[in-house]
Scaffold this active site. Structure first.
Site, PDB file in Angstrom:
ATOM      1  N   CYS A 113      48.452   1.350  78.788  1.00 39.08           N
ATOM      2  CA  CYS A 113      49.077   2.071  79.954  1.00 39.08           C
ATOM      3  C   CYS A 113      48.067   3.264  80.254  1.00 39.08           C
ATOM      4  CB  CYS A 113      50.516   2.749  79.497  1.00 39.08           C
ATOM      5  SG  CYS A 113      51.616   1.254  79.015  1.00 39.08           S
ATOM      6  N   HIS A 249      51.980   8.259  84.247  1.00 42.19           N
ATOM      7  CA  HIS A 249      52.339   6.885  84.008  1.00 42.19           C
ATOM      8  C   HIS A 249      53.910   6.483  84.070  1.00 42.19           C
ATOM      9  CE1 HIS A 249      52.880   3.139  82.013  1.00 42.19           C
ATOM     10  NE2 HIS A 249      53.174   3.773  80.814  1.00 42.19           N
ATOM     11  N   ASN A 279      57.924  -0.315  83.707  1.00 38.20           N
ATOM     12  CA  ASN A 279      56.643  -0.214  83.256  1.00 38.20           C
ATOM     13  C   ASN A 279      55.807  -1.111  83.541  1.00 38.20           C
ATOM     14  OD1 ASN A 279      54.595   0.768  81.918  1.00 38.20           O
ATOM     15  ND2 ASN A 279      55.454   1.507  79.906  1.00 38.20           N
TER      16      ASN A 279
END
Length: 322
Positions: A113, A249, A279
């Site tokens: 990520c 993020h 996500n």
């Protein structure tokens, strides 16, 4: 001073949308439970046969068109992904061929990520050092392929998608008022047991499923990400108040809110797409930048801070002026 300036943006999302109501039919969960804990309402899921390279190439072509440049003018294609098409070659080389970037070098960056921040750090270094003049940077993921869809603790959190930026070398005066990337900082600490997959080429010969220690990831995210922003601003002699947009993020809304609160950034200045995209790992920050550019929130001269944290643990921050 040579700066890496964003000249174009693009994005690609699979057509299939899986809502929380859809997940209610297959796992023990509910729309209200998911929203209350994550803020996520839906996610895009790649179709059968739709690969990470397909999404990456689509986003890359759009970014090139948005920048008004040809694929053969690109010096490097850098793809941030944790879900490559194959073990080898690098998925970036497949994207290179698909978009016609015949003069580019191409490679992947895997920092989960944090992938966008790591890839941007590499791209910025190549431009600042003079090794590249124009780079296509892409974040693309098909996390649906590494999820256990019976595990309600993880399958509700992730989605598929891609976004791309065209970065171009421009001579600037060398101050914090410059356009382009002003700071990149990356870190890691080796806590591999907190977030990862249960397999891999060398260990099990299978990709495995994603696992995560949610509480520990949350604790690290709301600590490391604000620290990375503060460290970055300090290095370029700018105060917290100078941030126009915080684009973290996109893990979940609780993390976004926690990072914003620690940095004293008003909620309306925290850009969030996690509600509709979930996500998307390395694609999440560029997807958020793309969305904010499309709807007019991002304006020339604005300062943007992009912190991230991912498996590894890896974390870091990019600070840029739009």
């Amino acid at each position: 001073m040579r700066r890496a300036v964003i000249m174009g943006v693009g994005a690609a999302l699979p057509e299939r949308i899986v809502t929380n109501a859809d997940l209610e039919k297959t796992v023990d969960t509910s729309h209200d439970w998911i929203v209350s804990r994550t803020g996520i309402e839906q996610r895009h899921i790649a179709a059968d046969g739709q690969l990470t390279s397909d999404l990456a190439a689509q986003a890359g072509k759009q970014a090139l068109a948005n920048a008004g440049v040809s694929a053969d003018s690109i010096d490097m294609v850098i793809l941030a992904t944790t879900t490559p098409d194959d073990t080898m070659p690098a998925t970036a080389t497949k994207v290179q061929r698909m978009i016609g970037a015949v003069n580019a070098a191409a490679f992947d960056v895997n920092a989960a990520c944090s992938g966008f921040v790591y890839a941007m750090t590499v791209a910025n270094s190549l431009i600042v050092s003079g090794q590249a003049k124009r780079i296509l940077l892409i974040g693309a993921e098909t996390y649906s392929r590494i999820l256990d869809w019976n595990d309600r603790g993880t399958c509700i959190l992730f989605g598929d998608g891609a976004a791309a930026l065209v970065l171009e070398a421009q001579e600037q005066k060398g101050s914090s008022d410059d356009r382009g990337v002003l700071y990149c900082g990356i870190r890691s600490d080796g806590q591999t047991e907190l977030l990862g997959t249960s397999g891999g080429v060398s260990s099990t010969q299978k990709s495995g499923f994603l696992f995560m220690s949610g509480k520990e990831i949350y604790r690290n995210a709301v600590t490391r990400m604000p620290e990375a922003v503060v460290e970055g601003l300090k290095s370029i002699n700018l105060p917290l108040e100078s941030i126009d947009w915080l684009v973290p993020h996109q893990a979940n809304l609780r993390i976004l809110a926690g990072v914003g609160q620690k940095l004293a950034v008003a909620p309306e200045r925290v850009i969030s797409t996690v509600q509709k995209h979930a996500n998307t790992s390395a694609a999440s920050i560029p997807l958020a930048l793309y969305q904010a550019a499309q709807d007019g929130r991002l304006q020339p001269g604005q300062l943007i801070a992009c912190p991230a944290l991912g498996a590894g643990l890896t974390w870091g921050c990019v600070i840029l002026r739009w």
